[in-house]
Design an enzyme around this catalytic site. Structure first.
Site, short mmCIF file in Angstrom:
data_model
loop_
_atom_site.label_atom_id
_atom_site.label_comp_id
_atom_site.label_asym_id
_atom_site.label_seq_id
_atom_site.Cartn_x
_atom_site.Cartn_y
_atom_site.Cartn_z
N LEU A 1 11.76 -28.03 -28.11
CA LEU A 1 12.24 -27.39 -26.63
C LEU A 1 13.37 -28.15 -26.17
O LEU A 1 13.65 -29.40 -26.26
CB LEU A 1 10.85 -27.48 -25.85
CG LEU A 1 9.62 -26.90 -26.21
CD1 LEU A 1 8.40 -27.08 -25.18
CD2 LEU A 1 9.82 -25.03 -26.33
N ASP A 2 14.12 -27.43 -25.45
CA ASP A 2 15.40 -28.14 -24.56
C ASP A 2 14.65 -29.07 -23.82
O ASP A 2 13.35 -29.27 -23.13
CB ASP A 2 15.84 -27.16 -23.90
CG ASP A 2 16.72 -25.88 -24.61
OD1 ASP A 2 17.03 -26.41 -26.05
OD2 ASP A 2 16.98 -24.86 -24.23
N LYS A 3 15.48 -30.30 -23.31
CA LYS A 3 15.28 -31.22 -22.43
C LYS A 3 14.46 -30.77 -21.20
O LYS A 3 13.35 -31.12 -20.79
CB LYS A 3 16.40 -32.18 -22.28
CG LYS A 3 16.07 -33.23 -21.24
CD LYS A 3 17.25 -33.86 -20.99
CE LYS A 3 16.81 -35.09 -19.96
NZ LYS A 3 18.14 -35.98 -19.73
N THR B 1 13.12 -27.84 -20.70
CA THR B 1 11.95 -26.78 -20.80
C THR B 1 10.75 -27.35 -21.15
O THR B 1 10.98 -28.32 -22.02
CB THR B 1 12.46 -25.69 -22.04
OG1 THR B 1 13.80 -25.04 -21.85
CG2 THR B 1 11.54 -24.71 -22.33
N ARG C 1 17.61 -18.47 -22.39
CA ARG C 1 18.48 -18.87 -21.56
C ARG C 1 19.83 -17.80 -21.61
O ARG C 1 20.31 -17.14 -20.61
CB ARG C 1 18.83 -20.13 -21.59
CG ARG C 1 17.65 -21.06 -20.99
CD ARG C 1 17.87 -22.65 -21.55
NE ARG C 1 18.98 -23.10 -20.97
CZ ARG C 1 19.65 -24.14 -21.35
NH1 ARG C 1 19.23 -24.93 -22.28
NH2 ARG C 1 20.63 -24.62 -20.30
#
Length: 316
Positions: free
Chosen positions: A141-143, A145, A241
């Site tokens: 997961l993105d930082k 998110t 996104r």
């Protein structure tokens, strides 16, 4: 997309949407500066298909790029006490509700404050399929998110889970607060996603690239925002996104793909949350669904929006 291996190096497998210089590619993947990448390439610390190369080499689909970590990482990941929200754990997997702002694994600029460091502090046994820098990490997961992630505790579980993600037999459901209102209450968006031709460090809907399929549904509408649910049918970089921006309502707080809205300038990052993940247990074969509630910042903004004029709520 990167796939780490080795004790002091990480390998990246170049995907079909790449038509990019070696130094630009690595700067995007690692967040190192171009000058730093140049020094690594010139010093022989970067290999393309096992051989040294030049900065200007144009990468092709299927190329393997290996980068040796330098002093930025400061050695192998070390245990660090970082609170974790553990949803489930057994001998094969551990499922966490990753907090917003926590990077998943060590990389450029962050070698010791990641999910990996936190898991090592717990003494958790982790797979080593992805090498020493990404133990146990099957997906990311993105930082900024938050939400449900599954981590593999042994290599057999890792290989099984990785196959599930590749074969798209998992189900990933996200919820987001958007900056704007989606035109349709629900839909299935299919596009190509590739690197933004104007900024190769980020992604965009492009004429060529990799197919990206996102199912979306509006849960609640407000005057200038909405809450939407997203189901991923593919797993492209920054897919939700990019697609929400393409639909005209980027994720609120997204400093890369969002609009500049001073009302929410204090947000650390995008209000995007992995609400549930369904997998087949790699050992028992049981179909399992794990869920997690959104973080406090998400709930705070949602409660603030509810106090404003509400346009309508759709059935979940």
């Amino acid at each position: 997309m990167g796939n780490g291996r080795g004790d002091n190096a990480v390998a990246f497998s170049v995907e079909s949407d790449e038509n990019i210089r070696l130094d630009v590619y690595l700067a995007a993947e690692t967040e190192y500066t171009r000058s730093r990448i140049k020094r690594l390439i010139d010093g022989g610390d970067v290999l393309v298909n096992g051989e040294t190369s030049k900065c200007g080499r144009i990468l092709k689909a299927g190329d393997s790029v290996t980068l040796k970590f330098d002093t930025d990482i400061g050695g192998l990941p070390a245990p660090k006490e970082i609170p974790l929200d553990i949803i489930y754990e057994d001998d094969d997997i551990i499922v966490v509700n990753k907090q917003q702002g926590l990077t998943v694994h060590p990389g450029a600029g962050n070698g010791d404050t990641t999910l990996v460091n936190a898991l090592l502090w717990r003494g958790t046994s982790l797979s080593d399929v992805n090498g020493a820098y990404r133990p146990g990490i099957v997906h990311r997961l993105d930082k900024y998110t938050s939400g449900v992630m599954v981590v593999a505790k042994n290599n057999a579980a890792h290989v099984n889970l990785a196959r599930q993600f590749t074969d798209r037999t998992t189900k990933k459901v996200y919820i987001a607060i958007l900056d704007g209102n989606l035109k349709e209450d629900k839909g299935l968006l299919t596009t190509f996603i590739g690197r933004n031709p104007n900024d190769r460090k980020i992604m965009a809907v492009t004429k060529e690239g990799r197919v990206a399929i996102t199912e979306y549904k509006v849960i609640e509408r407000f005057a200038r925002n909405c809450v939407a649910e997203f189901v991923l049918h593919t797993g492209r970089t920054h897919q939700i996104r990019v697609h929400s921006k393409y639909l005209g309502a980027p994720v609120l707080g997204d400093k890369v793909y969002g609009f500049s809205d001073k009302r929410y300038a204090s947000l650390e990052g995008q209000l995007l949350h992995s609400r549930s993940l369904t997998i087949t247990h790699p050992n028992s074969g049981e179909r399992m669904t794990f869920t997690a509630s959104p973080p406090a910042e998400f709930s705070r903004v949602y409660d603030s929006l509810k106090k404003q004029s509400v346009c309508g709520r759709n059935e979940p």
